[in-house]
Design an enzyme around this catalytic site. Structure first.
Site, PDB file in Angstrom:
ATOM      1  N   GLU A  13       0.829  -1.214   0.000  1.00 43.90           N
ATOM      2  CA  GLU A  13       0.000   0.000   0.000  1.00 43.90           C
ATOM      3  C   GLU A  13       0.856   1.253   0.000  1.00 43.90           C
ATOM      4  OE1 GLU A  13      -3.257   2.505  -0.021  1.00 43.90           O
ATOM      5  OE2 GLU A  13      -3.225   0.358  -0.389  1.00 43.90           O
ATOM      6  N   ILE A  33      17.635   1.961   0.932  1.00 48.19           N
ATOM      7  CA  ILE A  33      16.610   1.636   1.922  1.00 48.19           C
ATOM      8  C   ILE A  33      15.328   1.159   1.252  1.00 48.19           C
ATOM      9  CG2 ILE A  33      15.174   2.578   3.773  1.00 48.19           C
ATOM     10  CD1 ILE A  33      17.599   4.461   4.409  1.00 48.19           C
ATOM     11  N   ASN A  61       5.228   9.985 -11.261  1.00 49.46           N
ATOM     12  CA  ASN A  61       6.354   9.734 -10.361  1.00 49.46           C
ATOM     13  C   ASN A  61       7.470   8.979 -11.094  1.00 49.46           C
ATOM     14  OD1 ASN A  61       8.049   9.248  -8.224  1.00 49.46           O
ATOM     15  ND2 ASN A  61       6.420   8.589  -6.834  1.00 49.46           N
ATOM     16  N   TYR A  95      11.632   1.198  -9.764  1.00 53.17           N
ATOM     17  CA  TYR A  95      10.943  -0.092  -9.777  1.00 53.17           C
ATOM     18  C   TYR A  95      11.341  -0.921 -10.992  1.00 53.17           C
ATOM     19  CZ  TYR A  95       7.975   2.104  -6.226  1.00 53.17           C
ATOM     20  OH  TYR A  95       7.513   2.743  -5.107  1.00 53.17           O
TER      21      TYR A  95
END
Length: 163
Positions: free
Chosen positions: A86, A99, A127, A134
């Protein structure tokens, strides 16, 4: 995992921190005006008698750096559970330390260990830094799918119909 980085499950004492992360993420996404959850809502969902969501906290040299808030979903096509991420957020001054990658790797390890079919999440179209990040991990955009949402009066109206 990077030296100095610790990832741990959230505890009830982390509630204010988790809520702060949620608000910081919403501010970054330019959606702060849409946050109407309260710390009590998050506390019930995360730490109530039947938790439906889970949270991992990332700390860098003991400082709160980021979090991943997730839950299990299910694929009828695969016949197995998956993990839906989420929220993933790393505070700006902790970025570029690996991180976010480690928070995702932590979820991927959990998915593999538990026999889950996948880990998935949404990302805002604008974004680009996150999308590129990703993609470096091997994630692919699910372009053939469109997200639908029932909320507010439309949700209430349909819910009354089913009563």
């Amino acid at each position: 995992m990077s030296e100095g980085l610790t990832i741990r499950p959230a505890q009830r004492a982390d509630l204010d921190l988790i809520f702060a992360f949620i608000r910081e993420l919403a501010e970054y996404e330019q959606l702060l005006d849409q946050v109407n959850a309260t710390p009590g809502d998050i506390e019930r969902a995360l730490f109530g008698p039947n938790p439906r969501i889970f949270c991992d906290i990332a700390e860098w040299d003991g400082a709160s750096a980021g979090f991943a808030l997730w839950f299990y979903n299910f694929s009828t096509f695969r016949g197995r559970h998956g993990i839906y991420l989420e929220d993933l957020f790393v505070r700006p001054h902790f970025r570029a330390k690996g991180i976010g990658k480690e928070l995702l790797a932590n979820l991927a390890r959990r998915a593999v260990d538990e026999g889950c079919a996948r880990v998935e999440w949404w990302v805002l179209d604008w974004n680009d830094p996150s999308i590129k990040f990703y993609e470096t991990l091997g994630a692919i955009a699910m372009e053939e799918w469109t997200v639908f949402r029932l909320t507010g009066e439309a949700l209430a109206k349909l819910g009354r119909r089913a009563a």
